[in-house]
Each structure stands twice: as C-alpha cells, then as structure tokens.
Design a protein around this motif. Structure first.
Motif, PDB file in Angstrom:
ATOM      1  N   GLU A 104      10.453 -30.188 -38.535  1.00 31.91           N
ATOM      2  CA  GLU A 104       9.321 -31.114 -38.703  1.00 31.91           C
ATOM      3  C   GLU A 104       8.978 -31.780 -37.367  1.00 31.91           C
ATOM      4  O   GLU A 104       7.801 -31.934 -37.026  1.00 31.91           O
ATOM      5  N   ILE A 105       9.996 -32.145 -36.602  1.00 30.97           N
ATOM      6  CA  ILE A 105       9.765 -32.742 -35.282  1.00 30.97           C
ATOM      7  C   ILE A 105       9.110 -31.720 -34.360  1.00 30.97           C
ATOM      8  O   ILE A 105       8.133 -32.021 -33.668  1.00 30.97           O
ATOM      9  N   SER A 106       9.629 -30.498 -34.373  1.00 31.77           N
ATOM     10  CA  SER A 106       9.069 -29.431 -33.541  1.00 31.77           C
ATOM     11  C   SER A 106       7.609 -29.162 -33.897  1.00 31.77           C
ATOM     12  O   SER A 106       6.759 -29.016 -33.008  1.00 31.77           O
ATOM     13  N   ASP A 107       7.293 -29.099 -35.197  1.00 29.67           N
ATOM     14  CA  ASP A 107       5.918 -28.864 -35.635  1.00 29.67           C
ATOM     15  C   ASP A 107       4.993 -29.996 -35.196  1.00 29.67           C
ATOM     16  O   ASP A 107       3.847 -29.765 -34.812  1.00 29.67           O
ATOM     17  N   HIS A 108       5.487 -31.240 -35.269  1.00 28.64           N
ATOM     18  CA  HIS A 108       4.704 -32.408 -34.863  1.00 28.64           C
ATOM     19  C   HIS A 108       4.384 -32.323 -33.367  1.00 28.64           C
ATOM     20  O   HIS A 108       3.235 -32.502 -32.956  1.00 28.64           O
ATOM     21  N   ILE A 109       5.394 -32.033 -32.558  1.00 23.97           N
ATOM     22  CA  ILE A 109       5.204 -31.947 -31.113  1.00 23.97           C
ATOM     23  C   ILE A 109       4.254 -30.797 -30.772  1.00 23.97           C
ATOM     24  O   ILE A 109       3.384 -30.932 -29.905  1.00 23.97           O
ATOM     25  N   GLN A 110       4.383 -29.672 -31.478  1.00 26.07           N
ATOM     26  CA  GLN A 110       3.494 -28.537 -31.237  1.00 26.07           C
ATOM     27  C   GLN A 110       2.041 -28.908 -31.534  1.00 26.07           C
ATOM     28  O   GLN A 110       1.129 -28.547 -30.807  1.00 26.07           O
ATOM     29  N   TYR A 111       1.822 -29.647 -32.633  1.00 27.83           N
ATOM     30  CA  TYR A 111       0.466 -30.095 -32.987  1.00 27.83           C
ATOM     31  C   TYR A 111      -0.106 -30.943 -31.852  1.00 27.83           C
ATOM     32  O   TYR A 111      -1.249 -30.762 -31.438  1.00 27.83           O
ATOM     33  N   MET A 112       0.703 -31.877 -31.339  1.00 26.44           N
ATOM     34  CA  MET A 112       0.255 -32.759 -30.256  1.00 26.44           C
ATOM     35  C   MET A 112      -0.071 -31.936 -29.003  1.00 26.44           C
ATOM     36  O   MET A 112      -1.092 -32.168 -28.358  1.00 26.44           O
ATOM     37  N   ASN A 113       0.790 -30.976 -28.671  1.00 28.85           N
ATOM     38  CA  ASN A 113       0.554 -30.137 -27.490  1.00 28.85           C
ATOM     39  C   ASN A 113      -0.691 -29.282 -27.652  1.00 28.85           C
ATOM     40  O   ASN A 113      -1.476 -29.135 -26.708  1.00 28.85           O
ATOM     41  N   ASP A 114      -0.884 -28.701 -28.843  1.00 29.18           N
ATOM     42  CA  ASP A 114      -2.075 -27.884 -29.095  1.00 29.18           C
ATOM     43  C   ASP A 114      -3.348 -28.727 -29.010  1.00 29.18           C
ATOM     44  O   ASP A 114      -4.365 -28.293 -28.476  1.00 29.18           O
ATOM     45  N   PHE A 115      -3.288 -29.951 -29.544  1.00 25.99           N
ATOM     46  CA  PHE A 115      -4.417 -30.879 -29.498  1.00 25.99           C
ATOM     47  C   PHE A 115      -4.782 -31.168 -28.037  1.00 25.99           C
ATOM     48  O   PHE A 115      -5.938 -31.063 -27.634  1.00 25.99           O
ATOM     49  N   ALA A 116      -3.772 -31.511 -27.216  1.00 25.31           N
ATOM     50  CA  ALA A 116      -4.011 -31.821 -25.804  1.00 25.31           C
ATOM     51  C   ALA A 116      -4.555 -30.594 -25.068  1.00 25.31           C
ATOM     52  O   ALA A 116      -5.486 -30.713 -24.262  1.00 25.31           O
ATOM     53  N   ALA A 117      -4.020 -29.414 -25.357  1.00 24.45           N
ATOM     54  CA  ALA A 117      -4.476 -28.191 -24.691  1.00 24.45           C
ATOM     55  C   ALA A 117      -5.940 -27.908 -25.020  1.00 24.45           C
ATOM     56  O   ALA A 117      -6.715 -27.492 -24.146  1.00 24.45           O
ATOM     57  N   ARG A 118      -6.323 -28.129 -26.269  1.00 22.47           N
ATOM     58  CA  ARG A 118      -7.720 -27.914 -26.661  1.00 22.47           C
ATOM     59  C   ARG A 118      -8.639 -28.885 -25.917  1.00 22.47           C
ATOM     60  O   ARG A 118      -9.708 -28.505 -25.448  1.00 22.47           O
ATOM     61  N   LEU A 119      -8.207 -30.140 -25.778  1.00 19.29           N
ATOM     62  CA  LEU A 119      -9.024 -31.128 -25.065  1.00 19.29           C
ATOM     63  C   LEU A 119      -9.045 -30.867 -23.563  1.00 19.29           C
ATOM     64  O   LEU A 119     -10.013 -31.230 -22.892  1.00 19.29           O
ATOM     65  N   GLU A 120      -8.007 -30.243 -23.030  1.00 19.60           N
ATOM     66  CA  GLU A 120      -8.034 -29.851 -21.616  1.00 19.60           C
ATOM     67  C   GLU A 120      -9.149 -28.835 -21.392  1.00 19.60           C
ATOM     68  O   GLU A 120      -9.864 -28.903 -20.395  1.00 19.60           O
ATOM     69  N   LYS A 121      -9.320 -27.912 -22.334  1.00 22.63           N
ATOM     70  CA  LYS A 121     -10.364 -26.886 -22.203  1.00 22.63           C
ATOM     71  C   LYS A 121     -11.765 -27.484 -22.272  1.00 22.63           C
ATOM     72  O   LYS A 121     -12.682 -26.983 -21.630  1.00 22.63           O
ATOM     73  N   THR A 122     -11.957 -28.553 -23.052  1.00 21.08           N
ATOM     74  CA  THR A 122     -13.280 -29.174 -23.160  1.00 21.08           C
ATOM     75  C   THR A 122     -13.502 -30.223 -22.065  1.00 21.08           C
ATOM     76  O   THR A 122     -14.584 -30.804 -21.976  1.00 21.08           O
ATOM     77  N   GLY A 123     -12.458 -30.518 -21.280  1.00 22.09           N
ATOM     78  CA  GLY A 123     -12.568 -31.535 -20.239  1.00 22.09           C
ATOM     79  C   GLY A 123     -12.405 -32.952 -20.752  1.00 22.09           C
ATOM     80  O   GLY A 123     -12.659 -33.903 -20.017  1.00 22.09           O
ATOM     81  N   GLU A 124     -11.956 -33.111 -21.989  1.00 23.76           N
ATOM     82  CA  GLU A 124     -11.833 -34.449 -22.577  1.00 23.76           C
ATOM     83  C   GLU A 124     -10.431 -35.043 -22.436  1.00 23.76           C
ATOM     84  O   GLU A 124     -10.242 -36.235 -22.660  1.00 23.76           O
ATOM     85  N   PHE A 125      -9.437 -34.233 -22.076  1.00 21.92           N
ATOM     86  CA  PHE A 125      -8.067 -34.725 -21.933  1.00 21.92           C
ATOM     87  C   PHE A 125      -7.866 -35.246 -20.522  1.00 21.92           C
ATOM     88  O   PHE A 125      -8.224 -34.584 -19.549  1.00 21.92           O
ATOM     89  N   VAL A 126      -7.300 -36.435 -20.393  1.00 19.29           N
ATOM     90  CA  VAL A 126      -6.986 -36.992 -19.085  1.00 19.29           C
ATOM     91  C   VAL A 126      -5.479 -36.974 -18.862  1.00 19.29           C
ATOM     92  O   VAL A 126      -4.990 -36.439 -17.889  1.00 19.29           O
ATOM     93  N   ASP A 127      -4.717 -37.561 -19.792  1.00 15.40           N
ATOM     94  CA  ASP A 127      -3.266 -37.633 -19.645  1.00 15.40           C
ATOM     95  C   ASP A 127      -2.656 -38.106 -20.953  1.00 15.40           C
ATOM     96  O   ASP A 127      -3.352 -38.660 -21.809  1.00 15.40           O
TER      97      ASP A 127
END
Length: 139
Positions: A29-52
C-alpha cells in the motif's frame, strides 16, 4: 502562470475519507501510494506544471535567533505539534481552478486497501510581487 504550494499533512488537516494512518498500511500500500505520487509528478513535468516536491520526515526542530553573538536556540526534535506536514509539491499553473483540479486529483492517491485516501490537501498560492505604483504626476 501562478505558483501554488500543495501541502500534505500527517495531521492537522480535516480527516480523510480513508483515514487509516500510514504506519498501519502494508508495504505494498505504501509502495502504491508513492508510485501514484511519482506518476502524478512525472505527468506534470511533461505539461510544465511541476516545479518541485518532497516528502518530509515527521520529526523536526524549532530554531530561533537568540541575540548577537549567541548561538541559535533550538527546541526539539519532536513531533507533538498539532499540524505536521508530510510533504509538499510546488506547481505552476494557468489558474486557481487548475490548481484546485490538480489538488483534487492528488487527494485521490491510494491508501489502505488500495482505496483513494480522499485526503484534504492545503493549497496555498505563492505571494505575487506587489504591484508597482506609478509616480503621481502631481507629486
């Protein structure tokens, strides 16, 4: 574009729908949660919306200035404070509506049982530069 800070709380926020503390989650469950957060950040990196973004440890130390030539005063480490920040993400988006939309999506990260947490996230805009005041022609 406007920058917003998304704050995830260990505690201090209103209760989540799936309100099971992370220390009672399975490793998967912890691994799945962290993966969701990483995937979310990666998607926003592609749109230019992720800063840090970063996850934070629950313990910390309060520090304050104690006068000229004296070492800073510290208190802690402790995690007894009412509000405890678990982590943060900075986004740079076109509108407040987009920031709310992304915060809502991040709130659905999976938790116990793989079900979305539906946690409350604190959304804070960065302070914009103060407007410049033109010189008064009659000054």
């Amino acid at each position: 574009m406007a920058k917003y800070l998304l704050l995830k709380h260990y505690r201090g926020a209103p209760s989540a729908v799936n309100d099971v503390p992370m220390d009672r989650w399975t490793p998967q469950e912890i691994s799945d949660h962290i993966q969701y957060m990483n995937d979310f950040a990666a998607r926003l990196e592609k749109t230019g919306e992720f800063v840090d973004g970063q996850a934070l440890a629950p313990e910390g130390t309060w520090v304050r200035y104690d006068g000229e030539g004296r070492p800073p005063v510290t208190d802690g480490p402790f995690a007894e404070t009412k509000d405890l920040i678990a982590g943060w993400m900075v986004i740079d988006v076109d509108s407040h509506e987009r920031a709310v939309e992304l915060a809502g999506e991040l709130s659905a990260a999976p938790g116990a049982g793989g079900r979305p947490i539906h946690e409350w996230l604190e959304l804070r805009p960065f302070l914009a530069a103060p407007p410049t005041v033109p010189e008064c022609p009659h000054g």
